[in-house]
Design an enzyme around this catalytic site. Structure first.
Site, PDB file in Angstrom:
ATOM      1  N   LYS A 118      34.075  -2.154  29.272  1.00 11.39           N
ATOM      2  CA  LYS A 118      34.008  -0.878  30.018  1.00 11.39           C
ATOM      3  C   LYS A 118      32.925  -0.845  31.317  1.00 11.39           C
ATOM      4  CE  LYS A 118      35.686   1.892  26.277  1.00 11.39           C
ATOM      5  NZ  LYS A 118      35.649   3.076  25.626  1.00 11.39           N
ATOM      6  N   VAL A 174      33.312  11.460  15.804  1.00 14.32           N
ATOM      7  CA  VAL A 174      33.763  10.562  16.714  1.00 14.32           C
ATOM      8  C   VAL A 174      34.482   9.268  16.148  1.00 14.32           C
ATOM      9  CG1 VAL A 174      33.406   9.085  18.390  1.00 14.32           C
ATOM     10  CG2 VAL A 174      32.711  11.278  18.772  1.00 14.32           C
TER      11      VAL A 174
END
Ligand code: NAD
Length: 287
Positions: free
Chosen positions: A73, A231
């Site tokens: 990322k 999450v």
């Protein structure tokens, strides 16, 4: 002829990803010829250093875009032509749109969390929120929290330097002196004290996954007025969520973030607004 969309996911160990199924089923339902390929670096014996080659190959083969996940990322940033403001703020990209010879990086992770939260905990109090975990997901979640309107976010990570760096990047403030990010993010190290004054708590650590059992703080600190956002989504029902429900807290699981990052990526790749509820139902049906 149906409009075709060709996309993929680059990352390591991604064989269990639900993204191909979520994207392709929604593509079908929208009347698109939608193909989503896994480009698993583990299977290919490749690493982030091969990103330039993979990006060129994708462009030559006519890909419309790529999702990017761990560990690429940040590594992908240097190979892109443009970044959306959110990707720039986060310093991380999970969606690359390949169009007109350009590579444009976006970050839909933060939107995923924000949208899942809005739908799962509408009207939640946002004055004081505590977030555990300041890694890749934590950074996107902190950005989402500020965007949602959290007035004061206390960021707790076992690696305090990591928390401080995220606070400085997301809030744009100074490191040092406690208050960071225009006064809206503070790095904390006392969970009991922070949670006693909080409206809600977010877990953005891996704790709760099968491979990382447990919780980031003692269940005894939960109370009914504290909302809890998770999450972790493998599994959807974590130890934290079970403890929170038992304590009478309102909760939202990690599925929303996973679904809505895909919803926004689908829109960016195809230019077609997806049916978010249909994608969510499909995600949940995958078990
Ligand atoms: P990461 O390794 O980059 O970051 C995890 C952070 O948690 C680290 O900074 C670590 O120091 C911190 N930490 C660990 N234990 C802690 C504790 N007890 N107290 C405070 N901090 C602690 O991992 P990541 O990529 O940020 O992923 C975190 C979790 O989020 C994973 O379970 C991942 O599956 C999940 N995730 C979910 C989605 C989604 O769509 N729902 C998206 C991305 C990641």
């Amino acid at each position: 002829m149906r409009k075709s969309v060709l996309v993929g996911l680059i990352g390591t160990g991604i064989q269990a990803s639900r993204s191909p199924a979520m994207h392709m089923q929604e593509g079908d339902a929208q009347g698109l010829s939608y193909l989503y390929k896994l480009i698993d670096l583990t299977v290919l014996g490749l690493g982030p250093a091969h990103l330039p080659e993979l990006l060129v190959s994708a462009e030559r083969l006519g890909f419309d875009g790529l999702n990017i996940t761990h560990p690429c990322k940040q590594a992908v940033l240097q190979y892109l032509d443009e970044l959306s403001p959110d990707a720039k703020a986060l310093g991380a990209v999970n969606t690359v749109v390949l169009r007109d010879g350009k590579r444009v990086g976006h970050n839909t992770d933060w939107f995923g969390f924000a949208e899942g939260f809005r739908r799962g905990l509408p009207g939640a109090a946002l004055d004081r929120v505590v977030q555990f975990g300041a890694g890749g997901a934590g950074s996107a979640v902190a950005h989402a929290a500020l965007t949602l309107g959290v007035r004061e976010l206390t960021l707790i990570d076992t690696d305090m330097d990591r928390a401080a760096a995220v606070a400085a990047r997301i809030g744009g403030g100074r490191i040092g002196g406690g208050w960071i990010g225009g006064g809206r993010i503070v790095v904390g190290n006392d969970p009991a004290k922070a949670l006693a004054a909080a409206d809600g708590v977010i877990n953005a650590t891996p704790l709760g996954m099968d491979a990382h059992p447990g919780m980031a703080f003692p269940a005894a600190l939960l109370r009914p007025a504290l909302w809890v956002a998770e999450v972790v989504y493998f599994p959807l029902e974590t130890q934290l969520l079970r403890a929170a429900r038992a304590a009478g807290c309102h909760t939202v699981d990690g599925g929303g973030m996973a679904v809505f990052q895909a919803v926004e990526a689908f829109r960016l790749f195809s230019g077609v607004p997806p049916d978010a509820e249909r994608m969510r139902r499909h995600f949940l049906s995958m078990g």
